[in-house]
Design an enzyme around this catalytic site. Sequence first.
Site, PDB file in Angstrom:
ATOM      1  N   SER A 113       0.856  -1.183   0.000  1.00 17.24           N
ATOM      2  CA  SER A 113       0.000   0.000   0.000  1.00 17.24           C
ATOM      3  C   SER A 113       0.889   1.229   0.000  1.00 17.24           C
ATOM      4  O   SER A 113       2.114   1.127   0.048  1.00 17.24           O
ATOM      5  CB  SER A 113      -0.893   0.009   1.252  1.00 17.24           C
ATOM      6  OG  SER A 113      -0.092   0.105   2.420  1.00 17.24           O
ATOM      7  N   LYS A 114       0.261   2.397  -0.026  1.00 18.73           N
ATOM      8  CA  LYS A 114       1.059   3.630  -0.076  1.00 18.73           C
ATOM      9  C   LYS A 114       1.968   3.777   1.138  1.00 18.73           C
ATOM     10  O   LYS A 114       3.064   4.307   1.039  1.00 18.73           O
ATOM     11  CB  LYS A 114       0.133   4.848  -0.208  1.00 18.73           C
ATOM     12  CG  LYS A 114      -0.419   5.015  -1.606  1.00 18.73           C
ATOM     13  CD  LYS A 114      -1.143   6.332  -1.764  1.00 18.73           C
ATOM     14  CE  LYS A 114      -1.631   6.504  -3.214  1.00 18.73           C
ATOM     15  NZ  LYS A 114      -2.337   7.774  -3.399  1.00 18.73           N
ATOM     16  N   ARG A 115       1.504   3.274   2.282  1.00 18.17           N
ATOM     17  CA  ARG A 115       2.347   3.404   3.483  1.00 18.17           C
ATOM     18  C   ARG A 115       3.597   2.537   3.375  1.00 18.17           C
ATOM     19  O   ARG A 115       4.602   2.778   4.017  1.00 18.17           O
ATOM     20  CB  ARG A 115       1.562   3.049   4.749  1.00 18.17           C
ATOM     21  CG  ARG A 115       1.170   1.596   4.864  1.00 18.17           C
ATOM     22  CD  ARG A 115       0.235   1.353   6.054  1.00 18.17           C
ATOM     23  NE  ARG A 115      -0.272   0.006   6.082  1.00 18.17           N
ATOM     24  CZ  ARG A 115       0.353  -1.007   6.671  1.00 18.17           C
ATOM     25  NH1 ARG A 115       1.513  -0.800   7.261  1.00 18.17           N
ATOM     26  NH2 ARG A 115      -0.164  -2.212   6.669  1.00 18.17           N
ATOM     27  N   HIS A 116       3.528   1.488   2.548  1.00 16.80           N
ATOM     28  CA  HIS A 116       4.679   0.618   2.344  1.00 16.80           C
ATOM     29  C   HIS A 116       5.616   1.148   1.266  1.00 16.80           C
ATOM     30  O   HIS A 116       6.797   0.847   1.259  1.00 16.80           O
ATOM     31  CB  HIS A 116       4.221  -0.785   1.896  1.00 16.80           C
ATOM     32  CG  HIS A 116       3.467  -1.550   2.922  1.00 16.80           C
ATOM     33  ND1 HIS A 116       2.233  -2.108   2.675  1.00 16.80           N
ATOM     34  CD2 HIS A 116       3.763  -1.863   4.202  1.00 16.80           C
ATOM     35  CE1 HIS A 116       1.806  -2.738   3.755  1.00 16.80           C
ATOM     36  NE2 HIS A 116       2.717  -2.605   4.691  1.00 16.80           N
ATOM     37  N   GLY A 117       5.084   1.855   0.309  1.00 17.81           N
ATOM     38  CA  GLY A 117       5.907   2.298  -0.813  1.00 17.81           C
ATOM     39  C   GLY A 117       5.251   2.116  -2.161  1.00 17.81           C
ATOM     40  O   GLY A 117       5.928   2.142  -3.186  1.00 17.81           O
TER      41      GLY A 117
END
Length: 473
Positions: free
Chosen positions: A242-246
């Site tokens: 997800s965006k929080r992961h990259g």
Amino acid sequence: MSSPVVTRFAPSPTGYLHIGGGRTALFNWAYARKLGGKMLLRIEDTDRERSTADAIDAIIEGLTWLGLDWAGEPVSQYGRVMRHREVAEQLLAQGKAYRCYCSPQDLEEMRAKAEAEKRPIRYDGTWRDRDPSEAPAGVKPAIRFRAPQEGETVIEDAVQGRVVIPNKDLDDLIILRSDGNPTYNLSVVVDDHDMGVTHIIRGVDHLTNAARQTQIYMAMGWRVPHMSHIPLIHGPDGAKLSKRHGALGVEAYRAMGYLPEAMRNYLARLGWSHGDDEIFSTEQLVEWFNLESIGKSAARFDFAKLENVNGHYIRHTPDASLLAQFVDFLPHAEGGKAMLAQIDDAMMAKLLRAMPGLKERAKTLVELMKGAQFLFAQRPLPMDDKAAQIIRDGGAEALAGLIPLLESAEDWSALALESLVKAHAEAQGLKLGKLAQPLRAALTGTSTSPGIFDVLEVLGRDEALGRLKDQVS
């Protein structure tokens, strides 16, 4: 003689080039390069509502920044719609497809019945063997592929191994919608065949599509390309990326200060390996790359590892080359355009002299940019809290005793200045830090910087002395 290897990268232009797409492109590119073939670029823009020119530009810019090139001009899938319709009509004429007159309401009832009976939701073949003369008036038909109902469809996958899908699990998919627009699975097969694609390397989420597409290839009597379905990328916690992961666009990594060669190195290690090698050049990647070394399990994206890889590349990139990349990076960084506006020939010379010290402390070009701020600062320098405290806590007095010695220095080199300051510290019975800390605060406005004697040399005698005197006046 075997035909030359042709791979393709086929993104949908509905957004940025995400990191998974970048890795897929890299694998296609590296495989084609290794075997003396070529990679093609096809923009799958048949979704006219969601496809945008900006997204196409972002994909092409992202690939270019990553250093991945392709043969010929990018191909627009939408521009080949007439060819897709032609193949659908050919399948229809051969009895390998048929017209389906089901209305949306018919399909909804079919779906509801399957759910009620706890069966997989599939088209039930209502119009597979019916006479078109029974068609309701005024209904535009879709064209469905007449999929085999018995036996199995086998995919010999270089990554996933032999994949066997019972044909009873695959229904008659629509290949041409009632509005005359072809569907994804038909378009992909026709394009890959016409473009001479020999090897398809894509995400494992396309494995079910691979079975449907294989059936279309066989119905047309076309050779099925070699298939390789690569694992997805997850976050470090094992959850879907997800965006929080990259899960960001490639351009976001550019703005975060990553070097393209470091991104290529890191992306290659997401799902593929060459022994225990973590750091390798792009030339080595091409030399070593093979499909057999791609794992089946999901790869885990880890920002800390990416930073470490990027830091290695920053430290080992020649100063002049790194400076050129730094200048190219500035328009994409927050506050970078203002810094770029201050760069003239004199500043370029200062940056080049400062680069050895700057790059030792930076893992990204953003950190390099922060480290270089002292070169761009205007007198009197703004002080951060720590630097101001150092000046207040005896730093100004220490500088006052040092300034006359620096004014009389004949050699303004880092080595000579270090000797001078060390000798002064010993004479005063001080530890070197008691002088180095206020020097750093006064010269950079911060409590961290490249080596302070490198800073003195790069700033030059007049600028350095002016900054020191600003803090003791």
